[in-house]
Design a protein around this motif. Structure first.
Motif, mmCIF file in Angstrom:
data_model
loop_
_atom_site.group_PDB
_atom_site.id
_atom_site.type_symbol
_atom_site.label_atom_id
_atom_site.label_comp_id
_atom_site.label_asym_id
_atom_site.label_seq_id
_atom_site.Cartn_x
_atom_site.Cartn_y
_atom_site.Cartn_z
ATOM 1 N N PHE A 166 -8.609 -0.089 -5.165
ATOM 2 C CA PHE A 166 -8.136 -1.089 -4.202
ATOM 3 C C PHE A 166 -6.684 -1.485 -4.485
ATOM 4 C CE2 PHE A 166 -7.315 -5.656 -3.598
ATOM 5 C CZ PHE A 166 -7.336 -5.704 -2.213
ATOM 6 N N ILE A 167 -6.337 -1.667 -5.760
ATOM 7 C CA ILE A 167 -4.960 -2.056 -6.110
ATOM 8 C C ILE A 167 -3.980 -0.985 -5.647
ATOM 9 C CG2 ILE A 167 -3.381 -2.404 -8.066
ATOM 10 C CD1 ILE A 167 -5.698 -3.804 -9.521
ATOM 11 N N PHE A 168 -4.329 0.277 -5.881
ATOM 12 C CA PHE A 168 -3.451 1.370 -5.456
ATOM 13 C C PHE A 168 -3.265 1.360 -3.941
ATOM 14 C CE2 PHE A 168 -3.209 5.706 -3.752
ATOM 15 C CZ PHE A 168 -1.987 6.116 -4.286
ATOM 16 N N GLN A 169 -4.366 1.256 -3.202
ATOM 17 C CA GLN A 169 -4.308 1.251 -1.729
ATOM 18 C C GLN A 169 -3.421 0.118 -1.222
ATOM 19 O OE1 GLN A 169 -7.938 -0.064 0.039
ATOM 20 N NE2 GLN A 169 -7.323 0.370 2.115
ATOM 21 N N THR A 170 -3.613 -1.074 -1.769
ATOM 22 C CA THR A 170 -2.931 -2.254 -1.239
ATOM 23 C C THR A 170 -1.445 -2.239 -1.553
ATOM 24 O OG1 THR A 170 -4.991 -3.459 -1.557
ATOM 25 C CG2 THR A 170 -3.033 -4.769 -1.140
ATOM 26 N N VAL A 171 -1.088 -1.820 -2.767
ATOM 27 C CA VAL A 171 0.331 -1.785 -3.148
ATOM 28 C C VAL A 171 1.095 -0.794 -2.261
ATOM 29 C CG1 VAL A 171 1.940 -1.123 -4.977
ATOM 30 C CG2 VAL A 171 -0.004 -2.582 -5.508
ATOM 31 N N VAL A 172 0.493 0.371 -2.005
ATOM 32 C CA VAL A 172 1.152 1.359 -1.146
ATOM 33 C C VAL A 172 1.311 0.827 0.281
ATOM 34 C CG1 VAL A 172 0.953 3.669 -0.149
ATOM 35 C CG2 VAL A 172 0.355 3.308 -2.531
ATOM 36 N N TYR A 173 0.233 0.221 0.812
ATOM 37 C CA TYR A 173 0.279 -0.307 2.184
ATOM 38 C C TYR A 173 1.295 -1.439 2.313
ATOM 39 C CZ TYR A 173 -1.255 -2.554 6.501
ATOM 40 O OH TYR A 173 -1.282 -3.118 7.751
ATOM 41 N N MET A 174 1.435 -2.244 1.272
ATOM 42 C CA MET A 174 2.393 -3.358 1.330
ATOM 43 C C MET A 174 3.821 -2.868 1.490
ATOM 44 S SD MET A 174 0.892 -6.127 1.514
ATOM 45 C CE MET A 174 -0.309 -5.163 2.416
ATOM 46 N N GLY A 175 4.110 -1.692 0.917
ATOM 47 C CA GLY A 175 5.447 -1.129 1.097
ATOM 48 C C GLY A 175 5.768 -0.909 2.562
ATOM 49 N N VAL A 176 4.771 -0.392 3.320
ATOM 50 C CA VAL A 176 4.943 -0.175 4.765
ATOM 51 C C VAL A 176 5.160 -1.517 5.474
ATOM 52 C CG1 VAL A 176 3.912 0.836 6.832
ATOM 53 C CG2 VAL A 176 3.441 1.836 4.607
ATOM 54 N N CYS A 177 4.371 -2.530 5.080
ATOM 55 C CA CYS A 177 4.434 -3.837 5.752
ATOM 56 C C CYS A 177 5.751 -4.566 5.491
ATOM 57 C CB CYS A 177 3.275 -4.714 5.291
ATOM 58 S SG CYS A 177 1.687 -4.137 5.891
ATOM 59 N N VAL A 178 6.308 -4.405 4.301
ATOM 60 C CA VAL A 178 7.572 -5.073 3.976
ATOM 61 C C VAL A 178 8.731 -4.392 4.696
ATOM 62 C CG1 VAL A 178 9.225 -5.531 2.115
ATOM 63 C CG2 VAL A 178 6.801 -5.954 1.740
ATOM 64 N N TYR A 179 8.693 -3.057 4.747
ATOM 65 C CA TYR A 179 9.826 -2.308 5.298
ATOM 66 C C TYR A 179 9.957 -2.463 6.812
ATOM 67 C CZ TYR A 179 12.780 1.625 6.612
ATOM 68 O OH TYR A 179 13.777 2.392 7.150
ATOM 69 N N THR A 180 8.822 -2.502 7.529
ATOM 70 C CA THR A 180 8.859 -2.472 8.992
ATOM 71 C C THR A 180 9.651 -3.627 9.610
ATOM 72 O OG1 THR A 180 6.723 -1.342 8.987
ATOM 73 C CG2 THR A 180 7.422 -2.316 11.062
ATOM 74 N N PRO A 181 9.388 -4.916 9.291
ATOM 75 C CA PRO A 181 10.176 -5.987 9.903
ATOM 76 C C PRO A 181 11.615 -6.025 9.408
ATOM 77 C CG PRO A 181 8.722 -6.906 8.248
ATOM 78 C CD PRO A 181 8.350 -5.456 8.395
ATOM 79 N N ALA A 182 11.837 -5.563 8.168
ATOM 80 C CA ALA A 182 13.205 -5.540 7.644
ATOM 81 C C ALA A 182 14.057 -4.552 8.442
ATOM 82 C CB ALA A 182 13.188 -5.163 6.166
ATOM 83 N N PHE A 183 13.452 -3.414 8.803
ATOM 84 C CA PHE A 183 14.153 -2.444 9.639
ATOM 85 C C PHE A 183 14.495 -3.050 11.006
ATOM 86 C CE2 PHE A 183 13.672 0.727 13.057
ATOM 87 C CZ PHE A 183 14.783 1.505 12.784
ATOM 88 N N ALA A 184 13.545 -3.814 11.563
ATOM 89 C CA ALA A 184 13.775 -4.464 12.864
ATOM 90 C C ALA A 184 14.909 -5.474 12.779
ATOM 91 C CB ALA A 184 12.494 -5.159 13.326
ATOM 92 N N LEU A 185 14.925 -6.278 11.730
ATOM 93 C CA LEU A 185 15.979 -7.286 11.574
ATOM 94 C C LEU A 185 17.336 -6.620 11.420
ATOM 95 C CD1 LEU A 185 16.476 -10.352 11.327
ATOM 96 C CD2 LEU A 185 16.313 -10.089 8.846
ATOM 97 N N ASN A 186 17.364 -5.516 10.700
ATOM 98 C CA ASN A 186 18.613 -4.772 10.534
ATOM 99 C C ASN A 186 19.114 -4.223 11.867
ATOM 100 O OD1 ASN A 186 19.457 -1.566 10.061
ATOM 101 N ND2 ASN A 186 20.625 -3.031 8.839
ATOM 102 N N ALA A 187 18.177 -3.708 12.696
ATOM 103 C CA ALA A 187 18.564 -3.124 13.983
ATOM 104 C C ALA A 187 19.059 -4.191 14.958
ATOM 105 C CB ALA A 187 17.375 -2.384 14.588
ATOM 106 N N VAL A 188 18.418 -5.363 14.952
ATOM 107 C CA VAL A 188 18.742 -6.394 15.938
ATOM 108 C C VAL A 188 19.980 -7.202 15.544
ATOM 109 C CG1 VAL A 188 17.871 -8.489 17.055
ATOM 110 C CG2 VAL A 188 16.353 -6.561 16.694
#
Length: 622
Positions: free
Chosen positions: A134-156
């Motif tokens: 579970f720890i492995f799954q969640t840490v990897v998924y969190m990377g996707v969740c952190v990056y996605t809105p940061a990319f949006a903020l950078n674009a806008v």
């Protein structure tokens, strides 16, 4: 003006965005300074088991409806049509089964970590393996969740990408560390409202600028974006009704049945009845969230007719089209770009904070406390907060790896859930439904499930062909002649003949089937190994850890056969107060526990599973 060239917020946008971050921090600070001030692990990790169903249900939605869904689903609809919408059918069983199977078993055991169940049912090594997975799954998924809105903020806004990643991670880490699970749940409630408001604003403005609802409908029909019911049984087809509605059920079970982030919310409810209600209340909200994301993708298509403008934002990802669409629709409307970015960050913060808290819980309860039983409550609470902060920093590092991936964020996220969540689901199913399964079978099954998952997942990445993108469909209506229709049919037959075969075909399995295949692998291997090494005997099974599903299925059999199949280990109503309390709480007021047990018994009576008497007769605490 090209929206990609307009990279700035107005003052109003910054105020709205800053208000979101300040409100989230304020909720964390409030819960840090109120109530018990997060001085016990019970309050910090479990919210004192005092939450009602409404905030819990909204928190369950927010945890699942991440920025990945808000960006990924519209991009999926824009590129491939509305076939993905059929995943809404999976929500029915995907929430009913957790409500009436997983919640009764886990709630009545009064656990803090879902993986404590694995030790009760099997052994400590199984619990540790489940926790690490579970720890492995969640840490990897969190990377996707952190990056996605940061990319949006950078674009806008042109805001530095990694500065945005850092801001997201730090704000979330701080309020999670300060306020514990109560802060996480109440910020989820606030952030859910912001999420829906942001999506609705983009849809309303987009429909208006595209020419109205009738014009949007005409263009998506002519562009062939309304998908019919595809009943193709081929498991290698990316999205069909079967992959979404059936494969999606196993994906939902791995999320809402056994995922610690969701189970922790059920267990924080005041009573089992409240926990079950919260699961029911998730259904309409999830359908609404899915509908908003799908409609947003259709409005995008009506606006651009399938054209790809993502390269104007400096990326080849189709997910960037959603950001381009938002910038195009909301430019010149002060406040709305800020609202949408706040919507994305709300989705991200709610998911990430849930993960941080659940990661801290499983690490504390499953990996640290068993080895340091004499630890004082104050030291345990301080260590839990340090763990939440450490996982926050670790997830920032994982965001960089997400930056290197080519897949859509939606597909990456669902692959992670399928590859790792599927085997965990299989482990819980093996324990709850098959009384004969033993610890050796559980470990072998989990190992086999994870090996198959990574074999297929990595194989699909290695063998994936990076061919050219299909040309965008034309929004203009065209009537096909007989010759054209024949040519298309010939082309389709050639494509069918050129499909991959052998091992490559195995690697091309739809990612929506990952959870189901891996779950069945764990159960099958687990049962085989259990029978080879000696099935578990009835008297060795811990009371309350078996759900009598076999008793329900084989009611028609004679009683002596039912007993052999069902292994009379009933799902009992509740554990005695002294058995289910952590050791450090046993000296506290016993009368309060007796009153709580009586209330719990009264509340849960209506949710007791009916099974074949007398095989699965329920016990009550005396």
């Amino acid at each position: 003006m090209d929206p990609s060239e307009q990279k700035h917020f107005t003052v109003v946008d910054y105020v709205i965005f800053a208000t979101l971050l300040a409100a989230s921090m304020g909720i964390g600070l409030y819960h840090a300074l109120s109530g018990g001030r997060q001085r016990t692990t019970q309050e910090f990790l479990m919210a004192d088991r005092s939450m009602s169903c409404l905030p819990v249900s909204l928190s369950l939605i927010a945890s699942f409806q991440s920025a990945v869904a808000i960006i990924g689903v519209p991009a999926e609809i824009y590129t491939h049509g509305t076939q993905y919408w059929f995943i809404g059918c999976a929500y029915v069983l995907g929430l009913l089964i957790p409500a009436h199977v997983f919640i009764p078993v886990l709630y009545r055991l009064r656990l803090s970590s879902a993986y404590e169940y694995l030790e009760l049912r099997f052994s400590k090594p199984v619990r540790i393996c489940g926790t690490l997975t579970f720890i492995f799954q969640t840490v990897v998924y969190m990377g996707v969740c952190v990056y996605t809105p940061a990319f949006a903020l950078n674009a806008v806004t042109g805001f530095e990408l990694w500065g945005a990643v850092l801001a997201t991670g730090l704000v979330c880490t701080l309020y999670t560390t300060m306020g514990g699970l109560k802060a996480v749940i109440w910020t989820d409630v606030f952030q859910t409202v912001v999420m829906f408001a942001g999506q609705l604003a983009v849809i309303v403005v987009g429909v208006h600028k595209t020419g109205g609802v009738s014009e949007v409908w005409r263009k998506v029909l002519e562009g062939n974006r309304i998908s019919g019911l595809d009943l193709n049984p081929d498991p290698t087809e990316r999205h069909t009704f079967w992959t979404l509605a059936v494969g999606g059920v196993f994906l939902m079970l791995s999320l809402y049945g056994v995922n610690q982030a969701q189970v922790q919310r059920y267990l924080s409810s005041r009573t089992e009845k409240e926990a079950v209600r919260s699961c029911y209340m998730v259904f309409p909200s999830l359908q609404l969230a899915l509908a908003l994301s799908c409609v947003m993708g259709l409005v995008m298509f009506a606006r651009y007719c399938g054209e790809d403008h993502s390269d104007k934002l400096g990326t080849s990802s189709r997910d960037a089209m959603v950001i381009y669409f938002v910038m195009d629709m909301l430019q010149g409307l002060p406040g709305l770009p800020g609202l949408f970015v706040a919507c994305l960050f709300s989705a991200a913060l709610s998911t990430i904070s849930s993960a941080f808290n659940s990661l801290a819980t499983v690490t504390m309860e499953d990996l640290i406390k068993p080895h340091f039983p004499p630890m004082t409550e104050s030291r345990a609470t301080l260590l839990s907060k340090a763990l939440a902060m450490s996982y926050g920093l670790l997830c920032l590092a994982m965001a960089y790896l997400t930056h290197l991936m080519d897949d859509s964020v939606l597909q990456v996220a669902l692959k992670i859930f399928g590859m790792v969540g599927g085997p965990i689901l299989g482990l819980f199913c093996l324990g709850m439904f098959f009384p004969w399964a033993n610890a050796n079978g559980a470990l072998a099954g989990l190992g086999a499930g994870l090996a198959l998952a990574f074999w297929v997942g990595i194989g699909s990445i290695v063998t994936r062909s990076s061919g050219p993108r299909p040309p965008p469909p034309n929004c203009g209506a065209t009537l096909l002649s007989n010759n054209t229709t024949a040519a298309i049919q010939t082309a389709l037959s050639n494509v069918t003949l050129s499909r991959p075969s052998g091992l490559k075909r195995f690697y091309s399995l739809s990612y929506m089937w990952y959870s189901a295949v891996n779950c069945f692998t764990v159960v099958l291997i687990g049962l085989i190994i259990s029978f080879l090494t000696g099935p578990m005997k009835e008297e060795d099974v811990a009371p309350g850890t078996i759900y009598p599903v076999l008793g329900k299925l084989f009611c028609f059999l004679p009683e002596h056969l039912q007993k052999k199949l069902c292994c009379v280990s009933p799902l009992r109503q509740t554990l005695p107060a002294e058995e289910r309390r952590p050791p450090q709480h046993k000296e506290m007021n016993g009368l309060a526990y007796q009153q709580e047990d009586a209330a719990s018994q009264e509340e849960t009576e209506s949710f007791l599973p009916e099974a074949c008497a007398p095989v699965v007769e329920l016990e009550t605490t005396v």
